[in-house]
Design a protein around this motif. Sequence first.
Motif, short mmCIF file in Angstrom:
data_model
loop_
_atom_site.label_atom_id
_atom_site.label_comp_id
_atom_site.label_asym_id
_atom_site.label_seq_id
_atom_site.Cartn_x
_atom_site.Cartn_y
_atom_site.Cartn_z
N GLU A 57 0.82 -1.22 0.00
CA GLU A 57 0.00 0.00 0.00
C GLU A 57 0.85 1.27 0.00
O GLU A 57 0.47 2.28 -0.60
N LYS A 81 -2.06 -13.41 -0.44
CA LYS A 81 -1.38 -12.27 -1.07
C LYS A 81 -2.34 -11.09 -1.15
O LYS A 81 -3.52 -11.26 -1.46
N ASN A 82 -1.82 -9.89 -0.85
CA ASN A 82 -2.62 -8.68 -0.99
C ASN A 82 -2.57 -8.15 -2.41
O ASN A 82 -1.51 -8.15 -3.05
N SER A 135 -12.31 -6.27 1.31
CA SER A 135 -11.15 -5.45 1.63
C SER A 135 -10.99 -5.25 3.14
O SER A 135 -11.97 -5.27 3.89
N HIS A 136 -9.75 -5.05 3.57
CA HIS A 136 -9.49 -4.69 4.96
C HIS A 136 -8.89 -3.29 5.07
O HIS A 136 -8.70 -2.77 6.18
N VAL A 175 -7.54 -2.59 -0.61
CA VAL A 175 -6.54 -3.66 -0.45
C VAL A 175 -7.28 -4.92 -0.05
O VAL A 175 -7.97 -4.97 0.98
N ASN A 228 -7.05 -9.14 0.53
CA ASN A 228 -6.19 -10.30 0.75
C ASN A 228 -6.84 -11.52 0.10
O ASN A 228 -7.98 -11.86 0.41
#
Length: 221
Positions: free
Chosen positions: A22, A198-199, A211-212, A190, A192
Amino acid sequence: MMTHEREDQLYDNGKRCQIDLEEVYMMNLLGPPKKNKPKLLDLGCGSGEISLALKAKGYAPYGLDFSASAIDIASKAGLKCEQVDLDKSIPLKNDEFDIAWAGDVMEHVFDPIGVLGEVHRVLKKGGEFYATIPYDLNYKTRIRTLMGQSYQEYVYKKFNQFKHHTFFSETLMRYMYKKNHLKISSISYVVNIPIIKKNVILNSVFFRIFSHLMIVKAING
């Protein structure tokens, strides 16, 4: 142990600010300087690795962080910085910065609306604000809640503390930005991918529930 002592201990024991997917994405979103050495405020600069990478790209960063140990490390590495509790205001002049940067910060302050107001104040009109904001309404949190489990429970069990003070949805984030005259120009998510762990970063709102983390660019109005 006081909160700042706990944070100092982490840095004294080797914690450093990683430049992850990010951060690389935000740096690419920021792009090269539009003028000679734009002034960039790094909120929550930690040990300074991100600020120093931005300095190498031609920006003039100034770092703020809660931890005295982090500021000591960053200062010795050549970063201009100072120890500041963001919840108590930003002790800098109005309209001083071209850019503000807040990676993994807004969830850790107690008064995000107040901090965003300070960002608006110290940024020049038309200045850019880059931030990562958690998206706490992802499908995992919704499932845990339906199962009667606190969304904080797994973090407490793993780390014995939970340092996120605001439960962010996108609508809440948008409200806070609008209240402080920060006009959102883009949001990326973003995500995962569980199987490969993998992001990836996706721009469609369709993927928000998976998303997180949101990567938000805004313009100061």
